[in-house]
Design an enzyme around this catalytic site. Structure first.
Site, PDB file in Angstrom:
ATOM      1  N   GLU A  29       1.010  -1.679   0.480  1.00 23.39           N
ATOM      2  CA  GLU A  29       0.079  -0.344   0.531  1.00 23.39           C
ATOM      3  C   GLU A  29       0.813   1.176  -0.358  1.00 23.39           C
ATOM      4  OE1 GLU A  29      -4.535  -1.254   2.445  1.00 23.39           O
ATOM      5  OE2 GLU A  29      -2.397  -0.690   3.286  1.00 23.39           O
TER       6      GLU A  29
HETATM    7  C1  TNX Z   1      -4.092  -3.989   4.779  1.00 23.35           C
HETATM    8  S1  TNX Z   1      -2.341  -6.076   4.178  1.00 23.35           S
HETATM    9  C2  TNX Z   1      -3.022  -3.552   5.488  1.00 23.35           C
HETATM   10  C3  TNX Z   1      -2.954  -3.131   6.761  1.00 23.35           C
HETATM   11  C4  TNX Z   1      -4.275  -3.336   7.544  1.00 23.35           C
HETATM   12  C5  TNX Z   1      -5.028  -5.179   6.751  1.00 23.35           C
HETATM   13  C6  TNX Z   1      -6.218  -4.349   7.680  1.00 23.35           C
HETATM   14  C7  TNX Z   1      -1.064  -5.346   4.147  1.00 23.35           C
HETATM   15  C8  TNX Z   1      -0.090  -5.989   3.748  1.00 23.35           C
HETATM   16  N1  TNX Z   1      -1.826  -3.304   5.008  1.00 23.35           N
HETATM   17  O1  TNX Z   1      -2.113  -2.477   6.705  1.00 23.35           O
HETATM   18  O2  TNX Z   1      -3.510  -3.342   8.716  1.00 23.35           O
HETATM   19  O3  TNX Z   1      -5.531  -3.767   5.494  1.00 23.35           O
HETATM   20  O4  TNX Z   1      -7.352  -5.219   7.307  1.00 23.35           O
END
Ligand code: TNX
Length: 543
Positions: A351
């Protein structure tokens, strides 16, 4: 584990499940029914005085089970016999610590005597983690080629005893173990759980409690998500404000916290005593607000943002064009690698919505060699697949069934080029997803994930175009935006975590939801005895 915490967890359970009074009533009803069944000649309930737990009622399902012969009965005369090795003695002491409080028996760990529970390290086709269990009238013998195998065998033996064995006060018994033979080795070498200690901070004792729960199901990897926008949780001597300032808050504005190096070493030691390897994660270049808030120089504009206590994602980025960024990464990776006996260092990479793609690729190309320089192997979230993963690197897949084919194809291509995969599909393996619309905790961006959904998939065939050999295993992440104590972690992890553990351990041929849900139901009384919280899923035939 403090008594006080156990009490706190027990109290909270009342809000989720049956009230204690109805539970007691129901319990006595069951007792009456069990007695009735016994006198009528119907088969008595497994795990009661009359019938041992069936040899195959274990999670994860063993590779091979051949029941037969007389059961063994643990008595006050039972000895735990170990060979001369330090490792067998250690496994024996661990077993004794599990059995003594509830049986009230002395259970000496000794190299002498004949019958009893025997733990031996010997050759054999059991690999680094497998074991063999032989049970009959004169005793139970666990054989393994390596210490972790003995430890996993001890976990199996634990599940073969009545649930009351998990209590911390003396119980009436008796303590039978069904007769027969189990031969067992894992399907995958990576069987992980991730705990996010950044969104909410969890104390060393809370992490240890979770480690003990992971060990019950033969998981071997604890991935700690040590940094994110909301908190930096590990002391770094060369950049002290990361922990003292960057760790001073959490989601919702609570006091946060961080691990000193001694705390962290204690977590690593405790995990190793349960045969779990700790994989530390420093999430980069996104998810870095806590670091950016701690040092203005790390920001492209030289201005430190405030600490962040919300739950948005994708808004922060290290400054890819500044040299100081790489000094920072080098120092952090060096200090964490020095604390880490395990092979891997997780560099995040998910992300990074505020990092332009070219910068992301450039950043990963500079950072991966730093991990190698300090003797560790890179693992990153699967976005790493789009940025030239280093040789030997692993990518952790967290997409969904419905995730776009282009992204899946990128991951598959990396896998065909040698990148190993750890599978954590969010709509299957994410323990922070709500079970259904009424789940009081958790998130739902990947949908609701009830117990069957989290169990009913095959890691070996999950991603199209990926060679089976590229799949190194599975991992269940527990993100903590909405979770702040052990009871809440347990409520989200159980009963889904044992399913992910089984996908990681058991041969694909044993996979069967109808059979699994019965074995899962048998775990409920164990969790009750351990004072753990869990979701009473309507999909599971709890007795
Ligand atoms: C996605 S999965 C994220 C996290 C969040 C999560 C909550 C991922 C690698 N990143 O930053 O905490 O979703 O479900």
């Amino acid at each position: 584990m403090s008594v006080e915490k156990g009490a706190r967890v027990r109290r909270r359970r009342r809000h989720h499940g049956t009230t204690p009074r109805t539970a007691r009533l129901f319990g006595s009803l069951l007792l009456v029914m069990a007695a009735g069944a016994f006198t009528l000649g119907a088969s008595p309930a497994p795990g009661t005085a009359a019938a041992p737990v069936p040899l195959d009622r274990v999670i994860p399902a063993p590779a091979s089970v051949v029941p037969g012969g007389s059961p063994y009965r643990i008595t006050e005369d039972t000895r735990i016999r170990v060979d001369g090795s330090r490792e067998a003695r250690r496994a024996g002491e661990y077993l004794a610590d599990v059995l003594r409080p509830s049986t009230g028996y002395p259970l000496p760990v000794t190299e002498h005597g004949r019958s009893g529970i025997r733990l031996r390290l010997a050759g054999g086709p059991y690999g680094a983690e497998g074991y063999r269990l032989d049970s009959g009238r004169s005793g139970v013998t666990l054989t393994a080629a390596a210490p972790a195998g003995l430890f996993h065998g001890v976990q199996t033996l634990r599940q073969l005893l009545p649930a009351a064995v998990e209590k911390d006060s003396v119980q009436p018994g008796p303590w039978p173990v069904a007769g027969g033979t189990i031969e067992d080795t894992p399907r995958y070498g990576w069987r992980g759980a991730m705990l996010d200690v950044s969104r909410h901070f969890f104390s060393v004792d809370e992490v240890k409690r979770y480690i003990d729960q992971l060990a019950l199901y033969k998981l071997n990897t604890l991935h700690l998500h040590l940094s994110d926008d909301q908190g930096w949780r590990i002391a770094i001597d060369s950049w002290p404000r990361l922990a003292t300032y960057g760790g001073s808050s959490e989601v919702g504005g609570g006091p946060g916290g961080h691990y000193t190096k001694a705390d962290y070493r204690e977590i690593v030691r405790y995990a190793a005593s349960r045969h779990l390897e700790v994989v530390p994660e420093i999430d980069m270049p996104g998810h870095t607000n806590a670091a950016l808030a701690s040092y203005a120089d790390l920001n492209c504009d030289g201005v430190a943002p405030p600490l962040y206590t919300g739950t948005a994602v994708g808004f922060s980025s290290l400054c890819v064009g500044k040299e100081i960024t790489y000094d920072f990464v080098d120092d952090v990776v060096r200090e964490i690698a020095a604390l880490t006996p395990g092979r891997y260092l997780h560099i995040g990479g998910d992300e990074a919505h505020s990092t332009p793609h070219d910068d992301f690729v450039r950043f990963m190309e500079r950072v991966q060699p730093v991990v190698a320089k300090y003797g560790k192997t890179v693992i990153g979230w699967h976005q790493l697949a789009g940025a030239n993963p280093a040789k030997g690197a692993l990518a952790q897949y967290w997409g969904l069934d419905r995730t776009g084919g282009a992204e899946k194809e990128l991951v598959a291509e990396a896998a065909r080029n040698g990148t190993g995969l750890v599978l954590s599909p969010a709509d299957r393996a994410y323990l922070d997803m709500k079970y259904d619309k009424d789940t009081p905790l958790g998130l739902s961006w990947a949908g609701y994930v009830e117990v069957r959904r989290s169990y009913d998939w095959d890691p070996g065939a999950y991603l199209p175009g990926v060679p089976a050999s590229a799949v190194r295993g599975v991992e269940a992440p527990l993100w903590t935006e909405t979770l702040s104590d052990s009871g809440q972690l347990e409520y989200m992890a159980f009963p889904r975590l044992p399913g992910i553990a089984e996908l990681g351990w058991s041969p694909a041929a044993t996979h069967d939801w109808e059979d699994y849900r019965v074995r899962l139901a048998a775990q409920g009384p164990r969790w009750d005895a351990l004072g753990m919280d869990y979701h009473r899923s309507p999909q599971v035939p709890w007795s």
